[in-house]
Every structure is written in structure tokens, then in C-alpha cells.
Motif scaffolding. Sequence first.
Motif, PDB file in Angstrom:
ATOM      1  N   ILE A 185     -15.234   5.192  20.983  1.00  0.00           N
ATOM      2  CA  ILE A 185     -15.268   4.518  19.685  1.00  0.00           C
ATOM      3  C   ILE A 185     -14.990   5.586  18.635  1.00  0.00           C
ATOM      4  CG2 ILE A 185     -16.615   3.140  18.063  1.00  0.00           C
ATOM      5  CD1 ILE A 185     -18.381   2.299  20.433  1.00  0.00           C
ATOM      6  N   ALA A 186     -13.955   5.392  17.839  1.00  0.00           N
ATOM      7  CA  ALA A 186     -13.574   6.395  16.842  1.00  0.00           C
ATOM      8  C   ALA A 186     -13.270   5.707  15.518  1.00  0.00           C
ATOM      9  CB  ALA A 186     -12.358   7.194  17.309  1.00  0.00           C
ATOM     10  N   GLY A 187     -13.943   6.143  14.480  1.00  0.00           N
ATOM     11  CA  GLY A 187     -13.694   5.632  13.137  1.00  0.00           C
ATOM     12  C   GLY A 187     -13.121   6.720  12.253  1.00  0.00           C
ATOM     13  N   THR A 188     -12.081   6.390  11.491  1.00  0.00           N
ATOM     14  CA  THR A 188     -11.416   7.390  10.645  1.00  0.00           C
ATOM     15  C   THR A 188     -11.140   6.812   9.267  1.00  0.00           C
ATOM     16  OG1 THR A 188     -10.323   8.317  12.603  1.00  0.00           O
ATOM     17  CG2 THR A 188      -9.486   8.990  10.451  1.00  0.00           C
ATOM     18  N   TYR A 189     -11.530   7.560   8.248  1.00  0.00           N
ATOM     19  CA  TYR A 189     -11.231   7.200   6.862  1.00  0.00           C
ATOM     20  C   TYR A 189     -10.060   8.053   6.362  1.00  0.00           C
ATOM     21  CZ  TYR A 189     -11.500   7.128   1.778  1.00  0.00           C
ATOM     22  OH  TYR A 189     -11.188   7.028   0.449  1.00  0.00           O
ATOM     23  N   TYR A 190      -9.072   7.386   5.749  1.00  0.00           N
ATOM     24  CA  TYR A 190      -7.922   8.064   5.158  1.00  0.00           C
ATOM     25  C   TYR A 190      -7.997   7.890   3.643  1.00  0.00           C
ATOM     26  CZ  TYR A 190      -5.992   7.942   9.891  1.00  0.00           C
ATOM     27  OH  TYR A 190      -5.800   8.091  11.243  1.00  0.00           O
ATOM     28  N   SER A 191      -7.973   8.981   2.932  1.00  0.00           N
ATOM     29  CA  SER A 191      -8.070   8.902   1.472  1.00  0.00           C
ATOM     30  C   SER A 191      -6.810   8.296   0.869  1.00  0.00           C
ATOM     31  CB  SER A 191      -8.274  10.305   0.883  1.00  0.00           C
ATOM     32  OG  SER A 191      -7.076  11.072   1.003  1.00  0.00           O
ATOM     33  N   ALA A 192      -6.962   7.749  -0.343  1.00  0.00           N
ATOM     34  CA  ALA A 192      -5.780   7.361  -1.108  1.00  0.00           C
ATOM     35  C   ALA A 192      -5.043   8.631  -1.527  1.00  0.00           C
ATOM     36  CB  ALA A 192      -6.189   6.570  -2.336  1.00  0.00           C
ATOM     37  N   ILE A 193      -3.737   8.521  -1.673  1.00  0.00           N
ATOM     38  CA  ILE A 193      -2.924   9.644  -2.148  1.00  0.00           C
ATOM     39  C   ILE A 193      -2.224   9.207  -3.431  1.00  0.00           C
ATOM     40  CG2 ILE A 193      -0.957  11.132  -1.658  1.00  0.00           C
ATOM     41  CD1 ILE A 193      -1.733  11.130   1.239  1.00  0.00           C
ATOM     42  N   LYS A 194      -2.492   9.927  -4.501  1.00  0.00           N
ATOM     43  CA  LYS A 194      -1.957   9.566  -5.808  1.00  0.00           C
ATOM     44  C   LYS A 194      -0.650  10.303  -6.072  1.00  0.00           C
ATOM     45  CE  LYS A 194      -6.526   8.597  -7.757  1.00  0.00           C
ATOM     46  NZ  LYS A 194      -7.483   8.862  -8.866  1.00  0.00           N
ATOM     47  N   HIS A 195       0.403   9.518  -6.266  1.00  0.00           N
ATOM     48  CA  HIS A 195       1.721  10.091  -6.577  1.00  0.00           C
ATOM     49  C   HIS A 195       2.023   9.934  -8.067  1.00  0.00           C
ATOM     50  CE1 HIS A 195       3.197  10.730  -2.433  1.00  0.00           C
ATOM     51  NE2 HIS A 195       2.428   9.690  -2.137  1.00  0.00           N
ATOM     52  N   ASN A 213      -0.214   4.787  -5.913  1.00  0.00           N
ATOM     53  CA  ASN A 213      -1.198   5.216  -4.928  1.00  0.00           C
ATOM     54  C   ASN A 213      -0.839   4.707  -3.544  1.00  0.00           C
ATOM     55  OD1 ASN A 213      -2.728   6.423  -6.901  1.00  0.00           O
ATOM     56  ND2 ASN A 213      -4.200   4.755  -7.071  1.00  0.00           N
ATOM     57  N   SER A 214      -0.709   5.607  -2.577  1.00  0.00           N
ATOM     58  CA  SER A 214      -0.744   5.169  -1.182  1.00  0.00           C
ATOM     59  C   SER A 214      -2.186   4.763  -0.888  1.00  0.00           C
ATOM     60  CB  SER A 214      -0.305   6.297  -0.243  1.00  0.00           C
ATOM     61  OG  SER A 214       1.072   6.518  -0.357  1.00  0.00           O
ATOM     62  N   PRO A 215      -2.405   3.678  -0.161  1.00  0.00           N
ATOM     63  CA  PRO A 215      -3.752   3.103  -0.095  1.00  0.00           C
ATOM     64  C   PRO A 215      -4.733   3.930   0.711  1.00  0.00           C
ATOM     65  CG  PRO A 215      -2.310   1.996   1.451  1.00  0.00           C
ATOM     66  CD  PRO A 215      -1.428   2.920   0.649  1.00  0.00           C
ATOM     67  N   GLN A 216      -6.003   3.898   0.294  1.00  0.00           N
ATOM     68  CA  GLN A 216      -7.043   4.389   1.173  1.00  0.00           C
ATOM     69  C   GLN A 216      -7.224   3.369   2.298  1.00  0.00           C
ATOM     70  OE1 GLN A 216     -10.995   4.631  -0.449  1.00  0.00           O
ATOM     71  NE2 GLN A 216     -10.822   2.710  -1.572  1.00  0.00           N
ATOM     72  N   PHE A 244      -1.754  -0.059  -4.446  1.00  0.00           N
ATOM     73  CA  PHE A 244      -0.344   0.315  -4.482  1.00  0.00           C
ATOM     74  C   PHE A 244       0.352  -0.470  -5.593  1.00  0.00           C
ATOM     75  CE2 PHE A 244       4.083  -0.157  -2.897  1.00  0.00           C
ATOM     76  CZ  PHE A 244       4.430   1.173  -2.851  1.00  0.00           C
ATOM     77  N   GLN A 245       0.413   0.113  -6.768  1.00  0.00           N
ATOM     78  CA  GLN A 245       1.007  -0.546  -7.923  1.00  0.00           C
ATOM     79  C   GLN A 245       2.222   0.240  -8.391  1.00  0.00           C
ATOM     80  OE1 GLN A 245      -0.007  -3.473  -9.123  1.00  0.00           O
ATOM     81  NE2 GLN A 245      -1.757  -3.587  -7.726  1.00  0.00           N
ATOM     82  N   LEU A 246       3.363  -0.434  -8.442  1.00  0.00           N
ATOM     83  CA  LEU A 246       4.573   0.180  -8.969  1.00  0.00           C
ATOM     84  C   LEU A 246       4.912  -0.482 -10.297  1.00  0.00           C
ATOM     85  CD1 LEU A 246       6.934   0.592  -5.868  1.00  0.00           C
ATOM     86  CD2 LEU A 246       5.760   2.387  -7.136  1.00  0.00           C
ATOM     87  N   SER A 247       4.601   0.203 -11.394  1.00  0.00           N
ATOM     88  CA  SER A 247       4.855  -0.348 -12.727  1.00  0.00           C
ATOM     89  C   SER A 247       5.608   0.675 -13.565  1.00  0.00           C
ATOM     90  CB  SER A 247       3.535  -0.731 -13.410  1.00  0.00           C
ATOM     91  OG  SER A 247       2.855  -1.730 -12.694  1.00  0.00           O
ATOM     92  N   PRO A 248       6.911   0.821 -13.335  1.00  0.00           N
ATOM     93  CA  PRO A 248       7.694   1.739 -14.168  1.00  0.00           C
ATOM     94  C   PRO A 248       7.553   1.381 -15.645  1.00  0.00           C
ATOM     95  CG  PRO A 248       8.958   0.998 -12.266  1.00  0.00           C
ATOM     96  CD  PRO A 248       7.727   0.159 -12.305  1.00  0.00           C
ATOM     97  N   GLN A 249       7.574   2.374 -16.523  1.00  0.00           N
ATOM     98  CA  GLN A 249       7.228   2.160 -17.928  1.00  0.00           C
ATOM     99  C   GLN A 249       8.120   1.133 -18.618  1.00  0.00           C
ATOM    100  OE1 GLN A 249       6.880   5.872 -20.088  1.00  0.00           O
ATOM    101  NE2 GLN A 249       5.737   6.845 -18.418  1.00  0.00           N
ATOM    102  N   ALA A 250       9.424   1.242 -18.459  1.00  0.00           N
ATOM    103  CA  ALA A 250      10.322   0.311 -19.135  1.00  0.00           C
ATOM    104  C   ALA A 250      10.181  -1.095 -18.560  1.00  0.00           C
ATOM    105  CB  ALA A 250      11.763   0.792 -19.025  1.00  0.00           C
ATOM    106  N   PHE A 251      10.031  -1.207 -17.242  1.00  0.00           N
ATOM    107  CA  PHE A 251       9.853  -2.514 -16.612  1.00  0.00           C
ATOM    108  C   PHE A 251       8.555  -3.154 -17.086  1.00  0.00           C
ATOM    109  CE2 PHE A 251       8.219  -5.284 -13.283  1.00  0.00           C
ATOM    110  CZ  PHE A 251       9.322  -6.070 -12.991  1.00  0.00           C
TER     111      PHE A 251
END
Length: 364
Positions: A185-195, A213-216, A244-251
Amino acid sequence: MKPAGMACAALTLSTCALAGGVDRTSQSLSPLFEKGAHLSVEAYASRPQIQGTDAWGQSTGQVAPRFAQWGFAYKQDVDARNSVLVMLTRPYGLDIDYDRQSSRLFGGTQARISTYELMAALRHRWTERWAVHGGLRVQRSEGHVALNGLAFGPLNGYRVDFAPSTRPGYLLGLSYERPEIGLRIAGTYYSAIKHHVTTRETLRAGTTTTDSNSPQSFTLDLQTGLTPCTLVFGQIRWSQWSQFQLSPQAFAAATQGRGLTDLEDATTYTLGLAQKLGQQWSGFVALGYDPQSGKTPLSPLRPSSGRVGYTLGLSYQHERVKITPWISYQRLGATDVSSTRTPMAHFGQSSATAVGVKLGYSFE
């Protein structure tokens, strides 16, 4: 009872093609539990069949091109209690392309997003049964989105290019094993990565910056022996895709703060059975499930909702070499899509077929 080692415990890519929307590998850490020094390489090719009909009765054409995935991992014992793993994968991806010659509402709409991740992890066993693992991840992401067709109104012809962004993250986990019965039994948490991505939009001269953000996520892997020749395995994986939100400024300025994506948090499930067939052969079957979205309509960049996947494979081992070919069929759920709140195209039940192979070599 001591179940023999079988291919299922090492599956990384095969049960997860198209899972969770853009999740393509399940980020499995199974190579970390191999014995001794071990190198593995895995690749697969997927052929989606996703086609719908727009509100004017025109076919959208085939909107999901074929794509290929690959990854490799190397695991090495440092001493009796510590081991290290280096892994390179492409964990997330999106490929959408509406034929310009088909639907006038969506023809020419396109999205390409690719992600590469290099990970280094350390596992420490403080008893024969309990261990902790953790490590660092470096993720590189890039892509572009183009919105074309009458359905987008004044945004028809909009395009945004996302420059490559490389950012760090981490993982932490805990495992419990009883090798005599094949239990793990193995549990692993992956952090969010902020780009922080440099973007170029057709609505504005020069460049802008978009945060993404790549999701946690959290992954629970389980396996246990039923008999000396039979092993049952599974995985539960939760990913916070709402991050995971992609909101370019002009858009965003042109759409009162809207984003290009509408993903929700996703939980995917895998259950499988492996059977030893002889001294060198074993086989496995696996079922994957991804619940349908509660939202409707969805974005034109998301022309399916939910998934049921079936995977079948064999493993052949000769001395230090193991070869594991497999095939997977994914049944994708129906959905409506739109650039507004009014459905403007319907995609019925779709499918995807994936074929892959994993090669493993043990140095000891």
C-alpha cells in the motif's frame, strides 16, 4: 504464500490514457519498488475517435489527433535501507484540432499543450514493512490555443502562444509492505506546480504573463496476492484540476474574466488482476474509470466527459530482461460543448485505442 513478481505492479502509462481529461501517465512510482538496480522504458501510441455534430447539423470532423507518449525510469539501491529513483515522463497533454473544412462554428479551433517532468526520489525503509519516500520534480510546460469559427463571435481568430516555462515541485509518500503475501500500500502526494508563463496574444501587441498551476494530486496504489500465482492491484488518484486556470490577460479582459479552461477536480479509479501463466509468462487485465463531469456544456477544448477503460497485457521475462506489451480500449462519455452557456455541438459516446510496450532490465 509468496506471489511471484508480475507485470501489473509496474504499469505506469497503460491504464491511464486520457484519464482525468489531460492526465496521461498517473505518475506511478512503481519503479521505486523494483528489486536492485532496474531500468525501464515505456511508450504507447493512442488513436482517439472523437467526432460530433454542431448546432447547424454539420460534422465537427475528427477533433482529437493521434498522439504518442513515452517515459523512462532508473532505480538504484544505495544500501539495504535506501534507494533512489530518477524518472522522466510526459504527465499531462492536450491535443485538439477541429477540421477547417467541416464545422463553420468551430472549424480551425486548436489546442496543443505538452508537459515534461524530471523527477528524483529517495525511499527510506525504517522497518521491514514501513518506508517513506520523497523527492523533487522539475516540470516544463508549453503550448498554444487558437479559437476559430463563428461560435466564438468577436473572438473568432484569437490565438495565444505559451512560451516554455520550467518550475519546481515536490512529492512525499508513505508505503507499507508484506512481501510474503504480495501486499503493498503506497500513498503519494504531488504538490501543485505554479507556472508564470510568457504569452503572446493576437488581441494585444507585445507579450503578457499568464499564471497557471499544474494540479496538486494524491495517488493511492494497492496490490495484494490472492494465491501464489494471482495478484490483484488497483489505484485511486485525485487531482485538483480546478487549479488549472488559463486566463491570458487580453482574453480575460475581453471575456469579463473568463478562462480558456473549465476543468474540475477529478478522481480516477483502476482495478486489475494479474495471473502467472508459466515460468516466464504472466498476463493481466485492468479496468479504469473516470466519472462524467457534472457541468454542461463543456468547453470545445474538452469534447468528451468521463471514461471507462479496458487494458489487456502480457509479460515475458528472460533472465534480466522483461518485455510487457499491452493494448487498451477507452470508452469516452458523451457531452455538449459551447463557447457560451448554450450548447452549440453534441459529441456522442467516443473511444480511444492505445497500444504500448514496456521494456525492463535488471542489473542484479
